[in-house]
Scaffold this motif. Structure first.
Motif, PDB file in Angstrom:
ATOM      1  N   THR A  64     -25.777  26.749   0.747  1.00 39.66           N
ATOM      2  CA  THR A  64     -25.667  25.359   0.301  1.00 39.66           C
ATOM      3  C   THR A  64     -27.011  24.661   0.527  1.00 39.66           C
ATOM      4  N   GLN A  65     -27.142  23.468  -0.021  1.00 36.36           N
ATOM      5  CA  GLN A  65     -28.343  22.679   0.254  1.00 36.36           C
ATOM      6  C   GLN A  65     -28.444  22.392   1.747  1.00 36.36           C
ATOM      7  N   GLU A  66     -27.317  22.165   2.377  1.00 36.19           N
ATOM      8  CA  GLU A  66     -27.308  21.913   3.814  1.00 36.19           C
ATOM      9  C   GLU A  66     -27.831  23.124   4.590  1.00 36.19           C
ATOM     10  N   ASP A  67     -27.453  24.333   4.153  1.00 41.27           N
ATOM     11  CA  ASP A  67     -27.948  25.556   4.792  1.00 41.27           C
ATOM     12  C   ASP A  67     -29.466  25.637   4.702  1.00 41.27           C
ATOM     13  N   SER A  70     -31.184  23.024   6.891  1.00 47.45           N
ATOM     14  CA  SER A  70     -31.090  23.318   8.323  1.00 47.45           C
ATOM     15  C   SER A  70     -32.095  24.377   8.765  1.00 47.45           C
ATOM     16  N   THR A  75     -32.315  17.232   6.444  1.00 46.29           N
ATOM     17  CA  THR A  75     -30.992  16.861   5.941  1.00 46.29           C
ATOM     18  C   THR A  75     -30.745  17.493   4.573  1.00 46.29           C
ATOM     19  N   ASN A  76     -29.451  17.577   4.210  1.00 42.92           N
ATOM     20  CA  ASN A  76     -29.146  18.131   2.887  1.00 42.92           C
ATOM     21  C   ASN A  76     -29.634  17.202   1.775  1.00 42.92           C
TER      22      ASN A  76
END
Length: 110
Positions: A64-67, A70, A75-76
């Protein structure tokens, strides 16, 4: 020769491996293999990742963008900006994403 569209990776041209149909449709003989080879080429380059390349690799990795954000403590929302091209993809995050792909999929050499 045909330009490959829809990947977000610019300037990819195919010489073989596709069939053009009447009415403008196109089918690919081994789309999974093509995407795997393209991801390997993007991961192996030494230039900064372009927004479309970041998105393409992220999706091939099932992240994901969040992955992705991180990986570098961001931040995502920042990852979304990288993919849209409204913020430059940082070298660190781009290289970490590339290393992630290479670690997972590149053949091991002893």
């Amino acid at each position: 020769m045909r330009k490959l569209a829809g990947t977000g990776v610019p300037n990819v041209f195919l010489i073989d491996g596709f069939v053009e149909h009447d009415g403008g449709g196109v089918s690919y003989r081994d789309l999974d293999g093509l995407y795997f080879a393209l991801a390997g080429a993007v991961a192996s380059r030494v230039t900064p990742l372009l927004p479309g390349e970041l998105r393409f690799l992220r999706k091939r990795l099932g992240m994901t963008q969040e992955d992705v954000a991180s990986l570098g403590g961001k931040t995502n929302q920042m990852a979304a900006k990288w993919e849209k091209g409204t913020a430059e993809v940082p070298l660190a995050e781009g290289n970490l994403l590339r290393l992630n792909w290479l670690e997972r999929f590149a053949p091991r050499r002893l």
